[in-house]
Design an enzyme around this catalytic site. Structure first.
Site, PDB file in Angstrom:
ATOM      1  CG  HIS A 207      -1.758   1.192   1.414  1.00 42.55           C
ATOM      2  ND1 HIS A 207      -3.108   1.197   1.139  1.00 42.55           N
ATOM      3  CD2 HIS A 207      -1.459   2.446   1.846  1.00 42.55           C
ATOM      4  CE1 HIS A 207      -3.605   2.404   1.395  1.00 42.55           C
ATOM      5  NE2 HIS A 207      -2.624   3.176   1.830  1.00 42.55           N
ATOM      6  CD  GLU A 208       1.826   3.631   3.777  1.00 42.46           C
ATOM      7  OE1 GLU A 208       2.072   4.684   3.173  1.00 42.46           O
ATOM      8  OE2 GLU A 208       0.837   3.505   4.530  1.00 42.46           O
ATOM      9  CG  HIS A 211       0.149   5.937  -0.921  1.00 37.03           C
ATOM     10  ND1 HIS A 211      -1.024   6.216  -1.576  1.00 37.03           N
ATOM     11  CD2 HIS A 211      -0.213   5.575   0.350  1.00 37.03           C
ATOM     12  CE1 HIS A 211      -2.048   6.036  -0.752  1.00 37.03           C
ATOM     13  NE2 HIS A 211      -1.578   5.642   0.416  1.00 37.03           N
ATOM     14  CG  HIS A 217      -6.073   6.226   0.558  1.00 37.64           C
ATOM     15  ND1 HIS A 217      -6.119   7.107   1.618  1.00 37.64           N
ATOM     16  CD2 HIS A 217      -5.047   5.377   0.839  1.00 37.64           C
ATOM     17  CE1 HIS A 217      -5.168   6.799   2.488  1.00 37.64           C
ATOM     18  NE2 HIS A 217      -4.504   5.753   2.035  1.00 37.64           N
ATOM     19  CB  CYS A 218      -8.532   2.104  -4.189  1.00 37.72           C
ATOM     20  SG  CYS A 218      -9.707   1.360  -5.339  1.00 37.72           S
ATOM     21  CB  CYS A 223      -8.495  -1.936  -3.772  1.00 36.47           C
ATOM     22  SG  CYS A 223      -6.942  -1.558  -4.602  1.00 36.47           S
ATOM     23  CB  CYS A 242      -9.587  -2.871  -7.498  1.00 36.37           C
ATOM     24  SG  CYS A 242      -9.136  -1.157  -7.916  1.00 36.37           S
ATOM     25  CB  CYS A 245      -5.333  -0.095  -8.047  1.00 34.85           C
ATOM     26  SG  CYS A 245      -6.262   1.192  -7.164  1.00 34.85           S
TER      27      CYS A 245
END
Length: 288
Positions: A207-208, A211, A217-218, A223, A242, A245
C-alpha cells in the site's frame, strides 16, 4: 510498400492494446464493491473521491528506468528471528507485487532516532515520529539505482502529536515510506500468529509503496489501496489490487500481467496464505 509496413505496425499495436484492455476487463469481474463505511472506518472519517485511471495518468508519478529500477527495504531496530523472517518474506513479495528487483539494506540501530522524536504512547509503548524517519534518515539513503525506499521498524510509529499511531507513512515527492511491525503482531510475534502478521505487513508495505508510484487511496472497490483506520479494517480489506489500480500500476511499470498473477499465486501458496492465493487463481482463470 512503406504504407503497407506502417499499416502492419498500426495493426500490431492495436492488437497488443486490445489484449491488454481485455486483461483489465476480465479481472474487473472479480472486483468487489465496497460496503457503505461504518463509523470509525477510513471513508467514514475521510470523504475521499478516489482517483480514476485518467486522473492518475495526468499526475506526476515515478516510472522505472534502466538507471533507477530497484526497491530497497531499510530495517531499523533490533529484530528477532521471526521478525527477520517477516522482512525477508516481505522483500520477496514486493519483488513479485511490483515486478521490480527488491533488496534489503543493512539494519540500522534504533540509536539513530534522537530523543526529541521519541515518545511514550497511550499504551505505555515507545513510539518514533514517522516523518522524521522519512525526512532525516531515509532521505540520506541514496543507492543510485533506487526507485523507492521502504523503512521497517519494530517500534510503534506516530505521524503527529495529536495522532495515537500510524501503521505506515509515505512521501510521494521523496519516494520513501516507513511501516512498523509493532501493531501487526498482536503483542508478540509467534509461530501461531506469524501468517496473520505477514498478511498485514504485505498489505501495508505494498500500500505505502503503491503511493510512491502515484496510486491514491482507492474508493472504486475492495483493494489493497483502500485507506484503513484500524487492524480490523486492514484485515477486512483484500491484499489484491482492484482492476483500476492494477491498470494504473501496469501503465508505469509495464510488466506481464499474467506472469505477475502466477508469481503471486505461487508465493501465497508457498506461505500458506490460502485466501490470497485463491484471489490470484480467480484472476488467472478470468484471463484464460
Amino acid at each position: 510498400m512503406r504504407k503497407l509496413s506502417l499499416f502492419i505496425l498500426v495493426l500490431l499495436f492495436a492488437c497488443k492494446s486490445d489484449k491488454k484492455n481485455h486483461y483489465f476487463d476480465a479481472v474487473k469481474d472479480n472486483d468487489v464493491a465496497l460496503f457503505p463505511p461504518a463509523p470509525g472506518e477510513w471513508l467514514y472519517e475521510h470523504k475521499e473521491k478516489g482517483q480514476t485511471f485518467e486522473q492518475f495518468l495526468k499526475t506526476k508519478h515515478v516510472v522505472p528506468t534502466k538507471e533507477q529500477n530497484v526497491i530497497y527495504i531499510q530495517p531499523i531496530g533490533k529484530f528477532n528471528v521471526l521478525q527477520t523472517k517477516q522482512i525477508d518474506l516481505t522483500r520477496a513479495y514486493l519483488e513479485i507485487f511490483f515486478q521490480l528487483k527488491t533488496k534489503i539494506l543493512e539494519t540500522k540501530s534504533n540509536d539513530i532516532i534522537p530523543s526529541h522524536v521519541r515518545r511514550i504512547g497511550g499504551e505505555g509503548q515507545e513510539q518514533f515520529l514517522a516523518g522524521y524517519i522519512l525526512d532525516s534518515i531515509l532521505i540520506k539513503q541514496k543507492p543510485s539505482d533506487r526507485i523507492a525506499l521502504m523503512g521497517l521498524t519494530e517500534v510503534d510509529l506516530y505521524p503527529k502529536p495529536e495522532w495515537n499511531f500510524v501503521f505506515g507513512l509515505a512521501s510521494y515527492s521523496q519516494k520513501t515510506g516507513v511501516s512498523s511491525i509493532f501493531r501487526l503482531q498482536d503483542g508478540e510475534l509467534t509461530e501461531a500468529n506469524f501468517n496473520k502478521c505477514l498478511d498485514r505487513l504485505l498489505k501495508i508495505c505494498s500500500h505505502e509503496i503503491g503511493h510512491m508510484f502515484g496510486l491514491h487511496h482507492c474508493t472504486a472497490a475492495d483493494c489493497v489501496m483502500n485507506g484503513t483506520n484500524s487492524l480490523s479494517e486492514t484485515d477486512k480489506h483484500t491484499v489484491r489490487l482492484c482492476s483500476v489500480c492494477q491498470r494504473k500500476l501496469n501503465s508505469g511499470i509495464k510488466y506481464n500481467n499474467a506472469k505477475r498473477l502466477a508469481d503471486l499465486e505461487k508465493y501465497f501458496k508457498a506461505n500458506n496464505l490460502k485466501e490470497s492465493a485463491a484471489l490470484m487463481h480467480k484472476d488467472l482463470e478470468s484471463i484464460q
